[in-house]
Design an enzyme around this catalytic site. Structure first.
Site, PDB file in Angstrom:
ATOM      1  N   CYS A  51       0.790   8.298  -6.338  1.00  0.00           N
ATOM      2  CA  CYS A  51       0.080   7.603  -7.421  1.00  0.00           C
ATOM      3  C   CYS A  51       0.930   7.503  -8.691  1.00  0.00           C
ATOM      4  O   CYS A  51       1.108   6.426  -9.242  1.00  0.00           O
ATOM      5  CB  CYS A  51      -1.236   8.326  -7.713  1.00  0.00           C
ATOM      6  SG  CYS A  51      -2.160   7.506  -9.014  1.00  0.00           S
ATOM      7  N   CYS A  56      -0.026   3.814  -7.950  1.00  0.00           N
ATOM      8  CA  CYS A  56      -0.980   3.289  -8.943  1.00  0.00           C
ATOM      9  C   CYS A  56      -0.381   3.062 -10.327  1.00  0.00           C
ATOM     10  O   CYS A  56      -0.575   2.008 -10.934  1.00  0.00           O
ATOM     11  CB  CYS A  56      -2.158   4.248  -9.121  1.00  0.00           C
ATOM     12  SG  CYS A  56      -2.623   5.210  -7.702  1.00  0.00           S
ATOM     13  N   LYS A  59       2.626   0.540 -10.462  1.00  0.00           N
ATOM     14  CA  LYS A  59       2.025  -0.748 -10.050  1.00  0.00           C
ATOM     15  C   LYS A  59       1.252  -1.362 -11.209  1.00  0.00           C
ATOM     16  O   LYS A  59       1.373  -2.546 -11.500  1.00  0.00           O
ATOM     17  CB  LYS A  59       1.111  -0.499  -8.841  1.00  0.00           C
ATOM     18  CG  LYS A  59       0.388  -1.681  -8.263  1.00  0.00           C
ATOM     19  CD  LYS A  59      -0.957  -1.996  -8.890  1.00  0.00           C
ATOM     20  CE  LYS A  59      -1.951  -0.907  -9.029  1.00  0.00           C
ATOM     21  NZ  LYS A  59      -2.601  -0.435  -7.828  1.00  0.00           N
ATOM     22  N   TYR A 190      -4.981  -3.779   0.121  1.00  0.00           N
ATOM     23  CA  TYR A 190      -4.787  -3.507  -1.318  1.00  0.00           C
ATOM     24  C   TYR A 190      -3.347  -3.795  -1.757  1.00  0.00           C
ATOM     25  O   TYR A 190      -3.110  -4.531  -2.702  1.00  0.00           O
ATOM     26  CB  TYR A 190      -5.015  -2.022  -1.598  1.00  0.00           C
ATOM     27  CG  TYR A 190      -6.418  -1.526  -1.684  1.00  0.00           C
ATOM     28  CD1 TYR A 190      -7.035  -1.376  -2.926  1.00  0.00           C
ATOM     29  CD2 TYR A 190      -7.121  -1.130  -0.552  1.00  0.00           C
ATOM     30  CE1 TYR A 190      -8.312  -0.851  -3.021  1.00  0.00           C
ATOM     31  CE2 TYR A 190      -8.395  -0.613  -0.650  1.00  0.00           C
ATOM     32  CZ  TYR A 190      -8.995  -0.472  -1.893  1.00  0.00           C
ATOM     33  OH  TYR A 190     -10.245   0.045  -1.992  1.00  0.00           O
ATOM     34  N   GLU A 194      -2.167  -6.912  -4.179  1.00  0.00           N
ATOM     35  CA  GLU A 194      -1.791  -6.553  -5.555  1.00  0.00           C
ATOM     36  C   GLU A 194      -0.371  -7.044  -5.842  1.00  0.00           C
ATOM     37  O   GLU A 194      -0.116  -7.696  -6.853  1.00  0.00           O
ATOM     38  CB  GLU A 194      -1.908  -5.041  -5.754  1.00  0.00           C
ATOM     39  CG  GLU A 194      -3.375  -4.596  -5.785  1.00  0.00           C
ATOM     40  CD  GLU A 194      -3.555  -3.105  -6.041  1.00  0.00           C
ATOM     41  OE1 GLU A 194      -2.578  -2.347  -5.909  1.00  0.00           O
ATOM     42  OE2 GLU A 194      -4.692  -2.703  -6.373  1.00  0.00           O
ATOM     43  N   HIS A 447     -23.255  -8.617 -26.600  1.00  0.00           N
ATOM     44  CA  HIS A 447     -22.898 -10.035 -26.650  1.00  0.00           C
ATOM     45  C   HIS A 447     -21.814 -10.288 -27.688  1.00  0.00           C
ATOM     46  O   HIS A 447     -21.858  -9.683 -28.752  1.00  0.00           O
ATOM     47  CB  HIS A 447     -24.150 -10.843 -26.998  1.00  0.00           C
ATOM     48  CG  HIS A 447     -23.912 -12.319 -26.957  1.00  0.00           C
ATOM     49  ND1 HIS A 447     -23.713 -13.012 -25.783  1.00  0.00           N
ATOM     50  CD2 HIS A 447     -23.824 -13.220 -27.970  1.00  0.00           C
ATOM     51  CE1 HIS A 447     -23.519 -14.290 -26.072  1.00  0.00           C
ATOM     52  NE2 HIS A 447     -23.583 -14.444 -27.390  1.00  0.00           N
ATOM     53  N   GLU A 452     -22.230  -8.495 -19.870  1.00  0.00           N
ATOM     54  CA  GLU A 452     -23.650  -8.704 -20.157  1.00  0.00           C
ATOM     55  C   GLU A 452     -24.345  -9.451 -19.015  1.00  0.00           C
ATOM     56  O   GLU A 452     -25.557  -9.361 -18.846  1.00  0.00           O
ATOM     57  CB  GLU A 452     -23.855  -9.437 -21.484  1.00  0.00           C
ATOM     58  CG  GLU A 452     -23.408 -10.869 -21.501  1.00  0.00           C
ATOM     59  CD  GLU A 452     -23.600 -11.543 -22.863  1.00  0.00           C
ATOM     60  OE1 GLU A 452     -24.708 -11.485 -23.401  1.00  0.00           O
ATOM     61  OE2 GLU A 452     -22.616 -12.114 -23.388  1.00  0.00           O
TER      62      GLU A 452
HETATM   63  P1  NDP Z   1      -4.773  -1.425   3.867  1.00  0.00           P
HETATM   64  O1  NDP Z   1      -5.383  -0.669   4.963  1.00  0.00           O
HETATM   65  O2  NDP Z   1      -5.574  -1.761   2.657  1.00  0.00           O
HETATM   66  O3  NDP Z   1      -4.180  -2.806   4.433  1.00  0.00           O
HETATM   67  C1  NDP Z   1      -3.340  -2.849   5.543  1.00  0.00           C
HETATM   68  C2  NDP Z   1      -3.112  -4.296   5.908  1.00  0.00           C
HETATM   69  O4  NDP Z   1      -2.172  -4.336   6.955  1.00  0.00           O
HETATM   70  C3  NDP Z   1      -4.358  -5.006   6.386  1.00  0.00           C
HETATM   71  O5  NDP Z   1      -4.371  -6.323   5.940  1.00  0.00           O
HETATM   72  C4  NDP Z   1      -4.193  -4.942   7.907  1.00  0.00           C
HETATM   73  O6  NDP Z   1      -4.793  -6.010   8.582  1.00  0.00           O
HETATM   74  C5  NDP Z   1      -2.695  -5.086   8.036  1.00  0.00           C
HETATM   75  N1  NDP Z   1      -2.203  -4.576   9.307  1.00  0.00           N
HETATM   76  C6  NDP Z   1      -2.286  -3.319   9.787  1.00  0.00           C
HETATM   77  N2  NDP Z   1      -1.719  -3.228  11.006  1.00  0.00           N
HETATM   78  C7  NDP Z   1      -1.267  -4.464  11.305  1.00  0.00           C
HETATM   79  C8  NDP Z   1      -0.604  -5.021  12.427  1.00  0.00           C
HETATM   80  N3  NDP Z   1      -0.286  -4.285  13.492  1.00  0.00           N
HETATM   81  N4  NDP Z   1      -0.302  -6.329  12.407  1.00  0.00           N
HETATM   82  C9  NDP Z   1      -0.640  -7.080  11.351  1.00  0.00           C
HETATM   83  N5  NDP Z   1      -1.272  -6.619  10.251  1.00  0.00           N
HETATM   84  C10 NDP Z   1      -1.575  -5.320  10.229  1.00  0.00           C
HETATM   85  O7  NDP Z   1      -3.465  -0.594   3.498  1.00  0.00           O
HETATM   86  P2  NDP Z   1      -2.519  -0.617   2.240  1.00  0.00           P
HETATM   87  O8  NDP Z   1      -1.208  -0.160   2.771  1.00  0.00           O
HETATM   88  O9  NDP Z   1      -2.594  -1.883   1.499  1.00  0.00           O
HETATM   89  O10 NDP Z   1      -3.108   0.519   1.336  1.00  0.00           O
HETATM   90  C11 NDP Z   1      -3.234   1.850   1.847  1.00  0.00           C
HETATM   91  C12 NDP Z   1      -4.339   2.560   1.134  1.00  0.00           C
HETATM   92  O11 NDP Z   1      -3.913   2.850  -0.187  1.00  0.00           O
HETATM   93  C13 NDP Z   1      -5.599   1.719   0.970  1.00  0.00           C
HETATM   94  O12 NDP Z   1      -6.481   1.931   2.028  1.00  0.00           O
HETATM   95  C14 NDP Z   1      -6.163   2.192  -0.325  1.00  0.00           C
HETATM   96  O13 NDP Z   1      -7.093   3.204  -0.064  1.00  0.00           O
HETATM   97  C15 NDP Z   1      -4.978   2.761  -1.080  1.00  0.00           C
HETATM   98  N6  NDP Z   1      -4.617   1.886  -2.198  1.00  0.00           N
HETATM   99  C16 NDP Z   1      -5.508   1.735  -3.202  1.00  0.00           C
HETATM  100  C17 NDP Z   1      -5.218   0.936  -4.273  1.00  0.00           C
HETATM  101  C18 NDP Z   1      -6.233   0.767  -5.348  1.00  0.00           C
HETATM  102  O14 NDP Z   1      -7.157   1.560  -5.407  1.00  0.00           O
HETATM  103  N7  NDP Z   1      -6.114  -0.242  -6.195  1.00  0.00           N
HETATM  104  C19 NDP Z   1      -3.949   0.239  -4.389  1.00  0.00           C
HETATM  105  C20 NDP Z   1      -3.079   0.452  -3.264  1.00  0.00           C
HETATM  106  C21 NDP Z   1      -3.416   1.257  -2.212  1.00  0.00           C
HETATM  107  P3  NDP Z   1      -6.278  -5.940   9.198  1.00  0.00           P
HETATM  108  O15 NDP Z   1      -7.217  -6.036   8.045  1.00  0.00           O
HETATM  109  O16 NDP Z   1      -6.293  -7.118  10.092  1.00  0.00           O
HETATM  110  O17 NDP Z   1      -6.376  -4.635   9.918  1.00  0.00           O
END
Ligand code: NDP
Length: 468
Positions: A51, A56, A59, A190, A194, A447, A452
């Site tokens: 983080c 976080c 980012k 995510y 982002e 307001h 709101e």
């Molecule tokens: P996510 O789980 O959010 O996203 C992973 C992405 O990769 C999805 O779109 C998924 O697709 C895709 N994917 C996974 N496996 C494959 C595959 N074999 N082929 C193609 N696409 C694939 O993970 P992130 O790495 O973005 O983030 C990890 C964690 O970190 C999040 O779950 C979140 O909790 C945390 N995070 C939080 C943030 C915040 O609070 N703002 C910011 C960044 C991270 P599909 O949907 O089809 O499975």
């Protein structure tokens, strides 16, 4: 109360040994030390974890940089002249590094002043009470402990399909000194969205590949649709239903092979998810139960299958969010050292995706709420905020409130729009407390604000299931 009398211990005997100096590990170690425990923490890299060092915090600093750029046209409408504004990534990078150094220093001081003993190196679990540390300084030490807490977090997943070693991770993106002209993004979670938003805001041509029909699987479908529209309006190319096969390097370009096509980029971001950081930890030595993805299995008390061994945060695969890891850690430590019986309610955690505009949610999606409650009232509004409208912009803010018709309880709130992370944090208190729609309606508006709208939603957009 301390469990120990320090004078009876050697320097390497502890009440609690924490592996991992990220948000969950540091919060747990400090809390345990505050309860009087003799605590050691082992970290091989920088203090602060994903983080603070490579997630976080940097980012969000990058997001601010992109947001200034996105606001330049609006600024002109407000009378400011900012002609010839340019962005220098190297300046941002240098300033970001200084800020992260400063924050790491704060983490280090906090640990020190709490009385936690820090060991810098790689930890290997020998048995439930013994950890061997191969120090970054080359010195090997053996530590013994009454209790062991694993808080090693996660790391980028490189096995979704071949060639991902040629793609950048989010860590790499945060260390760039130049904005790539063409960026390919793999995944639509995510991290993918982002950085797609941020890099587009900084001037990259961005293409996002994902296998579902909408980005951000698991979020409310209306907000997913609206977010996809907003990303396209920003000039991001979305490639839904993509079948990603491989990443290759061809000369100066990185190529994404998806379906029957090859797409060329100057850089590709692998955002296909993260895996628990367990390699080399020695979990096999104690036979701790792990899931298919390697995450450590824990119960609601963060206890693993091995007595006196605990785990919190991303390594458990519960909910990979910093505040959740901290809450899990503090609950565990209070339970262990003060006899409380705290658990963390993972169901009502508010979350924000820092896209542009950001998408924020608390409670259930409409899809989940419709399965849970016999009748749902859906309230929606979409509008151009005053700041945008004045500047002739088109970006809309979208709000959705879901209410259980029988109890009038607000069961889900979703917002796509500027400031939504700040707004959802405050609304999360009301939703967690079980606020009703009548209580929202009885609240006087502030307001003029965007927030709101949440207390001014009078008309039901639709009932689910639909009423005759
Ligand atoms: P996510 O789980 O959010 O996203 C992973 C992405 O990769 C999805 O779109 C998924 O697709 C895709 N994917 C996974 N496996 C494959 C595959 N074999 N082929 C193609 N696409 C694939 O993970 P992130 O790495 O973005 O983030 C990890 C964690 O970190 C999040 O779950 C979140 O909790 C945390 N995070 C939080 C943030 C915040 O609070 N703002 C910011 C960044 C991270 P599909 O949907 O089809 O499975």
């Amino acid at each position: 109360m301390s469990e120990s009398t320090p004078s009876t211990h050697t320097a390497n005997e502890f009440d609690l040994l924490v592996i991992g100096g990220g948000s969950g590990g540091v919060a747990s170690a400090r809390r345990a030390a505050a309860h009087g425990a003799r605590v050691a923490l082992v970290e091989r890299d920088r203090l602060g974890g994903t983080c603070v060092i490579r997630g976080c915090v940097p980012k969000k600093l990058m997001m601010y940089a992109a947001k200034f750029g996105r606001e330049l046209p609006e600024i002109a409408a407000y009378g400011w002249r900012m002609d010839n504004a340019t962005f220098d990534m190297a300046t941002w990078q240098d300033n970001k590094s200084k800020e992260i150094d400063r924050l790491e220093g704060i983490y280090s001081k906090m640990l020190d002043s709490s009385g936690v003993t820090l060991f810098r190196g790689d930890a290997t679990i020998v048995d439930a009470a013994t950890v061997s540390v191969s120090g970054n300084d080359g010195v090997q030490v053996t530590l013994t402990t009454k209790r062991l807490l694993v808080a090693t977090g996660g790391r980028v997943n490189r096995h979704a399909f071949p060639g991902l070693e040629h793609a950048l991770s989010s860590d790499d993106i945060l260390n760039l000194r130049h904005v790539p002209k063409r960026l390919g993004v793999l995944g639509a979670g995510y991290i993918a969205l982002e950085f797609a938003s941020i890099l587009r805001g900084l001037g990259s041509e961005v293409t996002v590949f994902y296998r579902d029909h909408l980005p951000l699987r698991g979020f409310d479908n209306s907000t997913r649709t609206k977010l996809a529209e907003a990303l396209v309006a920003q000039g991001i190319t979305l490639r839904p239903s993509s079948s990603m096969k491989k990443v290759e390097v061809r000369g100066d370009t990185t190529v994404v092979l998806a379906g029957d096509m090859a797409y060329e980029f100057d850089a590709v971001l692998n955002a296909t998810g993260r895996s628990p950081n367990v390699e080399g930890l020695g979990l096999d030595n104690i036979g701790v139960k792990t899931g298919k993805d390697g995450s450590i299995e824990v119960n609601e008390w963060s206890e693993t299958s091995v007595p006196n061994v605990y785990a919190v945060g991303d390594v458990t695969g519960r909910m990979a969010l910093t505040p959740v890891a901290i809450a899990e850690g503090r609950a565990l430590i209070d339970n262990l050292y003060t006899g409380t019986q705290k658990t963390v309610n993972h169901a009502s955690v508010a979350t924000a995706t820092f896209t542009m505009p950001p998408l924020s949610s608390v409670g259930l999606t409409e899809e989940r709420a419709a399965e849970t409650y016999p009748t749902l009232r859906v309230y929606e509004t979409e509008f151009r905020p005053m700041k945008v409208a004045f500047a002739g912009g088109t970006t809309k803010t979208y709000i959705k409130v879901l209410v259980d018709d029988a109890s009038d309880k607000v069961v889900g709130v979703h917002m796509l729009g500027d400031d939504s992370p700040e707004i959802i944090q405050a609304l999360a208190i009301a939703v967690t407390m079980g606020a009703t729609k009548a209580q929202f309606d009885g609240t006087i508006a502030v307001h003029p604000t965007t927030a709101e709208e949440f207390v001014l939603l009078r008309e039901v957009t639709r009932y689910v299931p639909a009423r005759a």
